[in-house]
Design an enzyme around this catalytic site. Structure first.
Site, PDB file in Angstrom:
ATOM      1  N   GLU A 144      50.029  43.496  61.323  1.00 38.59           N
ATOM      2  CA  GLU A 144      49.148  43.503  62.855  1.00 38.59           C
ATOM      3  C   GLU A 144      50.334  44.704  63.854  1.00 38.59           C
ATOM      4  O   GLU A 144      49.633  45.472  64.339  1.00 38.59           O
ATOM      5  CB  GLU A 144      48.463  42.360  62.880  1.00 38.59           C
ATOM      6  CG  GLU A 144      47.426  42.208  62.009  1.00 38.59           C
ATOM      7  CD  GLU A 144      46.420  40.937  61.823  1.00 38.59           C
ATOM      8  OE1 GLU A 144      45.514  40.530  61.379  1.00 38.59           O
ATOM      9  OE2 GLU A 144      46.742  40.631  63.600  1.00 38.59           O
ATOM     10  N   HIS A 177      38.981  44.346  62.895  1.00 39.38           N
ATOM     11  CA  HIS A 177      38.814  42.467  63.075  1.00 39.38           C
ATOM     12  C   HIS A 177      37.245  42.686  62.487  1.00 39.38           C
ATOM     13  O   HIS A 177      36.767  41.445  62.649  1.00 39.38           O
ATOM     14  CB  HIS A 177      38.972  41.496  63.838  1.00 39.38           C
ATOM     15  CG  HIS A 177      40.444  41.171  64.477  1.00 39.38           C
ATOM     16  ND1 HIS A 177      41.683  42.559  65.045  1.00 39.38           N
ATOM     17  CD2 HIS A 177      41.368  40.214  63.558  1.00 39.38           C
ATOM     18  CE1 HIS A 177      42.604  41.446  64.281  1.00 39.38           C
ATOM     19  NE2 HIS A 177      42.596  40.429  64.314  1.00 39.38           N
TER      20      HIS A 177
END
Length: 287
Positions: A144, A177
């Site tokens: 990420e 997310h």
């Protein structure tokens, strides 16, 4: 191009490339069409393969969208934050800064006795053989941060002022997310509960993303944001309500440490991320 400002077309290309990269990263997680939840060993292993591939694909997006004059001034690996100069301080100083921010939660681990498990050999053996732990503490922080910070923030910095770039970058990270919401609903959670959890996660990850983007901009090191992300995943969101379960004087001490940690972090944020400590020149994007 001066002081991080670019033409409208430059910004369109940079932001568009970031959006495409974000979509590619998310798509790589669902290419398997797994019938299991995200915490199932089969799903985790398949997604490990996906993000491993994305580690090599993401830099291609950056290279394609990066102003070529920038690569005359600085090496591509330096833009990615992959460098050896200042590596030691890049590992420890941002981590130390973040631990100061978590002074309250860390103190609760000591008061509750939870910190004792870190001295047990069985704890470390069980964690390093646990796929969920490996995902949360190693694979997710690595993939990420490398994708959303190392390969996206430079694209934004070349056309936006640093403050704007640091604020825009985590929005991409936070929105990404929301894909967890679809999984929660798929496996039985009602829509409203899934939405509330996802909104909270968006706020939390966006705030963290801003902090991470700032650290990467200031230090220029991937290792800095990797260790900070791993530590924050380990600590989780501070459980403020747990404080009320303690009796005086422990409660007073913990509250004081929460406040001390926050104000000390605010005071030390800029000096402990001084670019010269890390041999970083955050003006590389000015061409």
């Amino acid at each position: 191009m001066d002081h991080g400002f670019g033409t409208i077309f430059d910004c369109f290309i940079s932001v568009g490339t970031c959006l495409l990269l974000s979509l590619a990263y998310l798509a790589s997680l669902y290419v398997w069409n797994s019938p299991h939840s995200r915490d199932h060993p089969s799903t985790i292993k398949k997604r490990f393969i996906s993000v491993f591939v994305m580690v090599f694909v993401a830099p291609l997006f950056l290279y394609a969208g990066l102003h070529k004059d920038i690569l005359i001034k600085v090496k591509f690996t330096d833009v990615l934050g992959l460098k050896t100069e200042g590596l030691l301080q890049a590992f420890f100083m941002p981590l130390f800064l973040t631990m100061i921010l978590f002074l309250g939660p860390i103190s609760m681990e000591f008061f509750s006795g939870l910190a004792k498990i870190y001295t047990e050999e069985t704890y470390w053996y069980s964690t390093f053989t646990n796929l969920i732990w490996l995902r949360n503490h190693l694979v997710a922080p690595l993939s990420e941060e490398f994708t959303y910070r190392c390969c996206m923030l430079p694209l934004l910095l070349q056309c936006l002022p640093p403050v704007t770039a640091v604020l825009v970058n985590p929005l991409l990270f936070g929105v990404a997310h929301f894909h967890h919401m679809q999984e929660r609903v798929k496996f039985g959670m009602d829509f409203n509960t899934a939405l509330k959890i996802s909104c909270f996660q968006f706020i939390y990850t966006t705030i963290f993303g801003t902090y991470s983007a700032y650290i990467f901009y200031r230090t220029g090191h991937f290792i800095s944001i990797f260790v900070v992300h791993a530590f924050c995943n380990h600590m989780g969101f501070p459980d403020i309500m747990e404080v009320v379960t303690y009796k005086k004087p422990k409660k007073i001490v913990i509250i004081a440490l929460f406040l001390l940690g926050f104000f000390a972090w605010c005071f030390l944020l800029k000096p402990l991320t001084e670019p010269s400590w890390y041999y970083n020149k955050p003006t590389w994007y000015e061409v």
